[in-house]
Design an enzyme around this catalytic site. Structure first.
Site, PDB file in Angstrom:
ATOM      1  N   SER A 177       0.793  -1.223   0.000  1.00 13.01           N
ATOM      2  CA  SER A 177       0.000   0.000   0.000  1.00 13.01           C
ATOM      3  C   SER A 177       0.827   1.276   0.000  1.00 13.01           C
ATOM      4  O   SER A 177       0.386   2.281  -0.545  1.00 13.01           O
ATOM      5  CB  SER A 177      -0.970  -0.008   1.181  1.00 13.01           C
ATOM      6  OG  SER A 177      -0.288  -0.251   2.385  1.00 13.01           O
ATOM      7  N   HIS A 205      -5.233  -3.151  -3.184  1.00 16.89           N
ATOM      8  CA  HIS A 205      -4.809  -2.170  -4.197  1.00 16.89           C
ATOM      9  C   HIS A 205      -4.724  -2.757  -5.606  1.00 16.89           C
ATOM     10  O   HIS A 205      -4.360  -2.060  -6.537  1.00 16.89           O
ATOM     11  CB  HIS A 205      -3.461  -1.556  -3.815  1.00 16.89           C
ATOM     12  CG  HIS A 205      -3.561  -0.749  -2.553  1.00 16.89           C
ATOM     13  ND1 HIS A 205      -4.063   0.524  -2.526  1.00 16.89           N
ATOM     14  CD2 HIS A 205      -3.283  -1.082  -1.267  1.00 16.89           C
ATOM     15  CE1 HIS A 205      -4.072   0.968  -1.280  1.00 16.89           C
ATOM     16  NE2 HIS A 205      -3.609   0.012  -0.496  1.00 16.89           N
ATOM     17  N   LYS A 236     -11.596   0.901  -2.672  1.00 18.78           N
ATOM     18  CA  LYS A 236     -10.483   1.566  -3.361  1.00 18.78           C
ATOM     19  C   LYS A 236     -10.837   1.713  -4.836  1.00 18.78           C
ATOM     20  O   LYS A 236     -11.644   2.571  -5.169  1.00 18.78           O
ATOM     21  CB  LYS A 236      -9.198   0.826  -3.058  1.00 18.78           C
ATOM     22  CG  LYS A 236      -8.814   1.161  -1.606  1.00 18.78           C
ATOM     23  CD  LYS A 236      -7.682   0.431  -1.006  1.00 18.78           C
ATOM     24  CE  LYS A 236      -7.474   1.021   0.392  1.00 18.78           C
ATOM     25  NZ  LYS A 236      -6.920   0.095   1.341  1.00 18.78           N
TER      26      LYS A 236
END
Ligand SMILES: *Cc1c(COP(=O)(O)O)cnc(C)c1O
Length: 387
Positions: A177, A205, A236
């Site tokens: 991250s 991610h 995300k």
């Protein structure tokens, strides 16, 4: 007592590690107003620009009208709606697993999955740069925790060979991250097979970003069937909130029965479940992914050309290493003065001496936005040269 709290706050300030909340106005778009200043947003995880997508907002509004805003209870009490089961079936298909289970957040998913799968007498092998929610899950599990140096599969192999723990779990971010680099997943899967260990991959991610259909790094590397637990988030690239674990049916059954962060919390709210229609956009518009990766490479090249310390990598997380925490805060302030919003990331989120600007790119940034970003970063050069 209060004095002690004051002392602690003073220490945080003195170390240059004070955190405070910035006021962001308007929708989460490519440009935002930060503490009254209009700026290009270069620090969100809304990689595909879906957080304010009209179709998703409409799906959420419709679900709110039909089902209400809250699920009303834990899934195991009275909160399990057909919407939840439908999204889980969809996520399982997306990730190529038998089943999936929704959690309210990725933080819940990680602590729930780790504590459900291993406990006292077991062993966990965790990359040194794993996300805080994985670290907390490891602490809660009560298993022996072997932290191996970042991406070091030699050290991992040694640690695996050193234990005769009954159950072993290797856990790693797929895309880290704060560094944006990739875990060596092929090697990790091979080691897991040699040493009879489970593998848990956090695709927070990578979901929506990597892989032919956007399913993540496991898909990109063709590792279906070799990873015990694939964790992904909806908050995300998918622009919503919530998270899930995709795995074999029996693993999901263990989570339903043992993951306390699933059992003892209110189910994901209906509007958020409906907004996961973001998966339709991911399926229908692969050009968002390709544009994101192209723009990321473009910005990485521009920042490197300015002489900034940008570790090599691929993908939307582009760290600019500063080192000193207060210096990183100064860089962030200078950028805001030049109309660019980037947060400084300091310890304990990153190791000491590696404070950085964590720059993130969105598919919806255009060429003019990236040129604006490069110009703002160029204003940092005198600062960088002085270091
Ligand atoms: C953000 C993040 C999480 C937590 O997900 P939330 O849904 O925001 O709670 C977990 N793992 C990683 C690697 C993350 O970056």
């Amino acid at each position: 007592m209060i004095d002690r709290i004051h002392d602690e706050l003073e220490q945080i300030r003195a170390a240059g590690l004070w955190r405070s909340l910035r006021r962001i106005e308007g929708a989460v778009d490519t440009w935002v107003t930060v503490d009254g200043t209009r700026a290009l947003l270069l620090c969100s995880n809304n990689y595909l620009g879906l957080a304010n997508h009209p179709a998703l907002a409409e799906a959420a509004a419709r679900a709110a009208r039909e089902y209400g805003v809250g699920a009303g209870a834990s899934r195991l009490v009275s909160g399990s709606l057909p919407l939840h089961a439908e999204l889980e079936a969809r996520l399982a298909a997306f990730k190529g697993t038998e089943a999936a289970l929704l959690f309210p957040t990725g933080y819940h998913a990680n602590i729930g999955a780790i504590t459900a799968l291993v406990g006292r007498g077991d062993a966990i092998f965790s990359d040194a740069l794993n996300h805080a929610s994985i670290i907390d899950g490891c602490r809660l599990a009560g298993a022996a925790v072997h932290v191996y140096p970042h991406r070091d599969t030699v050290a991992l192999a040694r640690a695996l060979a050193s234990t005769d723990a009954r159950r072993r779990l290797i856990v790693t971010d797929s895309i880290f991250s704060m560094d944006g680099d990739h875990a060596p997943l092929r090697e990790i899967c091979a080691l897991a097979e040699t040493h009879d260990a489970m593998v848990m991959v956090d695709e927070a991610h990578a979901t929506g970003v990597f892989g032919a259909t956007g399913a993540g790094l496991v898909e990109a590397l063709g590792l279906h069937g070799r990873v015990t637990v694939q964790m992904g988030t909806l908050g995300k690239a998918l622009g919503c909130a919530g998270a899930f674990v995709a795995a074999r049916r029996d693993v999901v059954d263990v989570l339903v029965n043992r993951a306390r962060s699933f059992i003892y919390t209110t189910a994901l709210a209906p509007p958020l479940v409906a907004a996961a229609a973001a998966l339709d956009v991911v399926a229908r518009e692969p050009e968002r992914r390709t544009r994101l990766l192209r723009r990321s490479a473009d910005l990485r090249a521009r920042l490197t050309a300015l002489g900034l310390r940008v570790p090599s990598g691929e993908g939307p997380i582009v760290p600019v290493i500063v080192g000193d925490s207060e210096e990183a805060m100064r860089w962030s302030r200078t950028l805001l003065e030049h109309g660019v919003f980037v947060q400084a990331i300091r310890p304990p989120t990153v190791p000491r001496g590696t404070a950085r600007l964590r720059v993130t790119v969105m598919a919806t940034h255009d060429d003019a936005d990236l040129a604006h970003a490069a110009k703002a970063f160029a204003a940092l050069r005198p600062v960088a040269d002085a270091l």
